[in-house]
Design a protein around this motif. Structure first.
Motif: not given
Length: 63
Positions: A23-24, A26, A28-30, A32, A43-46, A49
């Motif tokens: 989790r970042d 905020t 949200r899931w992110e 690799r 990498p992915f940021y959601a 994605e």
């Protein structure tokens, strides 16, 4: 002697990916995606994605 535990491994020579999630700041899931064979990372940021990448990669592999 006990029977061995069945393993659900992919067929030989099929791609294998390791997905790392966290989790970042905020919440949200992110993460690799790592190709186990080549070591390449994506990498992915959601979560969307990640799902899109996996779906597109699988379609290219099947084509």
């Amino acid at each position: 002697m006990a029977e061995p535990t069945p393993r659900h491994l992919p067929p030989p020579k099929s791609p294998v990916y390791l997905v790392l999630l966290w989790r970042d700041e905020t919440g949200r899931w992110e993460g690799r995606i790592k190709d186990a064979r080549t070591g390449a990372e994506h990498p992915f940021y959601a979560i969307e994605e990640l799902l899109s990448w996996l779906e597109n990669h699988n379609q290219r592999r099947l084509a």
